[in-house]
Design an enzyme around this catalytic site. Structure first.
Site, short mmCIF file in Angstrom:
data_model
loop_
_atom_site.label_atom_id
_atom_site.label_comp_id
_atom_site.label_asym_id
_atom_site.label_seq_id
_atom_site.Cartn_x
_atom_site.Cartn_y
_atom_site.Cartn_z
N GLU A 256 0.81 -1.22 0.00
CA GLU A 256 0.00 0.00 0.00
C GLU A 256 0.84 1.27 0.00
OE1 GLU A 256 -3.26 0.41 -0.24
OE2 GLU A 256 -3.88 -1.66 -0.05
N ASP B 150 -5.60 7.43 -5.11
CA ASP B 150 -4.89 6.23 -5.57
C ASP B 150 -5.08 6.06 -7.08
OD1 ASP B 150 -7.41 5.10 -5.99
OD2 ASP B 150 -7.23 3.63 -4.38
#
Length: 184
Positions: free
Chosen positions: A52, A61
């Site tokens: 992550e 993201d």
């Protein structure tokens, strides 16, 4: 050898200004906020953090979802900045949710590496996606290797309503799949 504290402090200040996390503080905070019921290993937690990334400043993201900390998406507002302690708290909460989903859905006995990988998978893809997946069906049928390998099918993001291949998502699925297969 003399250390120039001013130079070190400026380096740390520059790193913090970019939003980078202190992983030592994040991991310590994670364990401080974890309720003691987590079955995640240090390797599993490290896998999630490595996959992550860790950022104290909110960002979008690859799928355009507002994100902060270690892949946390709940209540993220653009421009938000959080502390490393808050990153650890969010990580503990998000892993707890992923573990809860795993425990409710998986009926098969699994190795520690499988557990870590599936919790990471759920952390990333969500409980709903996991619950409806052929991977879960394979796992509950005792077809562990096939289930772990099926993680590689999860390699797309939605852009303008269409599923498109994402190298980053594929790489994440590959890491989870490799961890999943490690003890089989």
């Amino acid at each position: 050898m003399w250390l120039d504290i001013g130079v070190i402090a400026m380096g740390i200040k520059a790193k913090l200004a970019t939003g980078a996390c202190s992983l030592t503080v994040v991991i310590a905070s994670y364990f401080g906020y974890s309720d003691g019921n987590s079955k995640m290993s240090v390797e599993g937690i490290t896998n999630i953090i490595n996959c992550e990334g860790c950022n104290r400043v909110a960002y979008k993201d690859v799928a355009g979802i507002p994100t902060i900390g270690v892949g946390s998406t709940k209540g993220v507002v653009p421009g938000t900045v959080i502390t490393d302690d808050e990153v650890g708290r969010r990580l503990a909460s998000d892993i707890k949710q992923a573990e809860s989903c795993f425990r409710r859905r998986v009926k098969a006995d699994v190795t520690q590496s499988e557990y870590d990988a599936w919790v990471s998978f759920i952390f990333n893809k969500g409980c709903g996606a996991f619950s409806d997946s052929s991977a879960l069906k394979l796992l509950n049928q005792g077809r562990h290797k096939e289930a772990c390998q099926s993680m590689l099918l999860w390699n797309k993001i939605t852009v303008n309503g269409k599923k498109v291949f994402s190298k980053g998502v594929y790489n994440r699925s590959l890491k989870d799949s490799q961890l999943c297969l490690k003890q089989l």
